[in-house]
Design an enzyme around this catalytic site. Structure first.
Site, PDB file in Angstrom:
ATOM      1  N   HIS A 161      40.898  41.052  34.426  1.00 27.92           N
ATOM      2  CA  HIS A 161      40.803  40.115  33.297  1.00 27.92           C
ATOM      3  C   HIS A 161      39.898  38.912  33.577  1.00 27.92           C
ATOM      4  O   HIS A 161      38.837  38.791  32.998  1.00 27.92           O
ATOM      5  CB  HIS A 161      42.169  39.637  32.788  1.00 27.92           C
ATOM      6  CG  HIS A 161      43.036  40.730  32.275  1.00 27.92           C
ATOM      7  ND1 HIS A 161      42.626  41.600  31.292  1.00 27.92           N
ATOM      8  CD2 HIS A 161      44.293  41.130  32.643  1.00 27.92           C
ATOM      9  CE1 HIS A 161      43.593  42.475  31.059  1.00 27.92           C
ATOM     10  NE2 HIS A 161      44.608  42.221  31.868  1.00 27.92           N
ATOM     11  N   ASP A 189      43.668  49.500  29.921  1.00 29.78           N
ATOM     12  CA  ASP A 189      44.809  48.598  30.031  1.00 29.78           C
ATOM     13  C   ASP A 189      46.013  49.018  29.183  1.00 29.78           C
ATOM     14  O   ASP A 189      46.747  49.912  29.565  1.00 29.78           O
ATOM     15  CB  ASP A 189      44.326  47.170  29.694  1.00 29.78           C
ATOM     16  CG  ASP A 189      45.315  46.099  30.141  1.00 29.78           C
ATOM     17  OD1 ASP A 189      46.377  46.453  30.698  1.00 29.78           O
ATOM     18  OD2 ASP A 189      45.043  44.903  29.931  1.00 29.78           O
TER      19      ASP A 189
HETATM   20 ZN   LIG Z   1      47.162  45.213  32.873  1.00 30.65          ZN
END
Ligand SMILES: [Zn+2]
Length: 470
Positions: A287, A338
């Site tokens: 991220h 994800d």
């Molecule tokens: Zn994750």
């Protein structure tokens, strides 16, 4: 249908064993960051690429793919397959606008209610959808461990599901100790917990004995600075390095994580990790949505990888990472699906660039030195992911696994009836104009899975995918 027959084989399921050797000749092959015609790729019986180059005189391909282009198989660095069960859930907002934390409550509700059959079904569904999206390798960041108190039943389920689908898997086994910094695990979090590092490594040793060595390996995870005390992140990292394993962490997806870390440690998560860990190419931060520029520069300089998950970050309303900075410092981001709210690697790379266009009011943000986008964006979906997972995949070259994604050059979404689509325009046409309909199939370690054909869909069939060995 001819191509499909040409790609047919002996009907064996993927997941181990040795496929026969093959000489693959697609109309176009992605080598050296561009498509080239007249290339043959030789894959040996063990599924390894041994030779790539112009077709030698007199040698015939065993797998001829006219009308198709061969890409390295896409590498999905970051997935939580059980969150596939969230699709369509958590998208109503009766109490006003939601955010990451309200979504997390819905995700915990899902995690709390799953049993072995449910985790297996979601993993098979997600992995199957990944192969349909051209993904041949997945890093499963796995933290939903326990069906019952103290067992690790869900770990083995993920290995089994991946073997059934024939996708290459790095099981990124997560260490998860605290609900937030300094707080005990609560509710559904107890299904994620690891009591201590000794138990964690015992489980890793147990899992090592269950792997299909042809397709599966292990990596380590410290879930985040909010879920693992700093001292244990340091110990985990040291043992991971000793064992030659990668280490992945969620880092700075949310501003609150940074605020909590500053309050507890007096530093941001990235600064803390840079100060206390020998960051290296075996470390991947997932991220980095709100990472400060000075922290990102230190992290990249030390050789760390950054994984971006554009569709999930959009879905969760996380924010926009500073990709121009990463790009300017030579960082090559990799990609993850994800939460699996949508599984499409082409859409992930498209939105990697599009989000930046919208945020910066510029185009070509991730262009390379030649001013093109196809090569750097495809690198994010292939080569950069391979580095983050520590695997010889993501490149069509000798010494790499024979993992491929096949593009259907006849896909209507690739057609340009006025000027045609020359080879130089193919990568951007694919990235900005296409989705799964342009993906004809995938190959993992020399074993093929063919997509449903248009004909099958036209006849109302579900177009069930077929796995074959040859
Ligand atoms: Zn994750």
């Amino acid at each position: 249908m001819d191509e499909e027959k040409a790609m047919d084989g002996d009907g064996k399921r993927s997941g181990g064993g040795t496929a026969p050797g093959q000489i693959i000749a697609a109309e176009l092959t992605w080598v050296g960051d561009r498509f080239e015609a007249g290339i043959q790729v030789v894959v040996d019986g063990g599924g390894w690429i041994t030779e790539v180059g112009p077709a030698p005189v007199g040698r015939s391909p065993t797998r001829s793919l006219p009308g198709k282009a061969l890409l390295p198989g896409f590498v999905n660095v970051h997935s939580h397959t059980f969150q596939r069960g969230m699709r369509g859930r958590g998208e109503t907002f009766p109490a006003g606008a939601g955010n990451f934390w309200s979504w997390r409550e819905a995700m915990y509700e899902l995690a709390e209610g799953l049993d072995v059959a449910g985790v297996h079904a979601l993993a098979v569904t997600a992995f199957t959808e990944m192969r349909r999206a051209g993904i041949t390798t997945v890093g499963e960041f796995h933290y939903l461990h326990h069906a019952g108190e103290g067992d690790y039943a869900f770990d083995e389920v993920v290995l089994r599901a991946a073997a059934e689908v024939g996708i290459r898997l790095v099981l990124l086994e997560a260490f998860y100790r605290t609900g937030k910094i300094g707080s005990p695990l609560l509710g559904a979090q107890r299904r994620f917990g690891s009591p201590d590092l000794a138990t964690y490594w015992r489980q890793m040793d147990h899992l090592a004995g269950l792997l299909d060595p042809a397709l599966q390996s292990l990596g380590t995870v410290a879930h985040s600075v909010r879920a693992v005390p700093l001292g244990e992140i340091i110990e985990l990292h040291a043992e991971a390095r000793r064992r030659g394993m990668v280490l992945h962490l969620h880092v700075e997806e949310q501003r609150r994580e940074i605020e909590d870390c500053l309050a507890a440690y007096g530093e941001t998560p990235t600064a803390l990790l840079c100060d206390r860990l020998p960051i290296c190419p075996a470390v991947t931060a997932v991220h980095c949505t709100h990472t400060a520029p000075e922290d990102m520069e230190r992290y990249l300089e030390a050789g760390g990888n950054v994984c971006i998950c554009p569709l999930t970050e959009a879905n969760l309303g996380d924010g926009i990472p500073d990709l121009p900075l990463i790009h300017a410092r030579g960082g090559e981001v990799c990609l993850g699906t994800d939460s699996n709210a949508r599984i499409s690697m082409l859409e992930e790379i498209r939105w990697l660039e599009y989000v930046q266009r919208l945020a910066r009011e510029r185009r070509g943000v991730l262009r390379d030195d030649a001013g093109t986008l196809g090569a750097p964006l495809l690198a994010a979906a292939t080569r950069a992911g391979a580095r983050a997972l520590g695997l010889p995949v993501g490149t069509i070259a000798p010494g790499h696994h024979g993992d491929f994604t096949v593009i259907d050059l006849a896909a209507p979404t690739l057609a340009n009836p006025v000027s045609g689509t020359p080879a130089a325009a193919l990568a951007p046409a694919l990235i900005f104009g296409c989705a799964e309909e342009a993906i004809a199939g995938t190959c993992v370690g020399g074993r093929w899975r063919i997509a449903p054909t248009d004909a099958a869909l036209a006849h109302g069939g579900v177009g069930s995918e077929r796995v074959d060995g040859g």
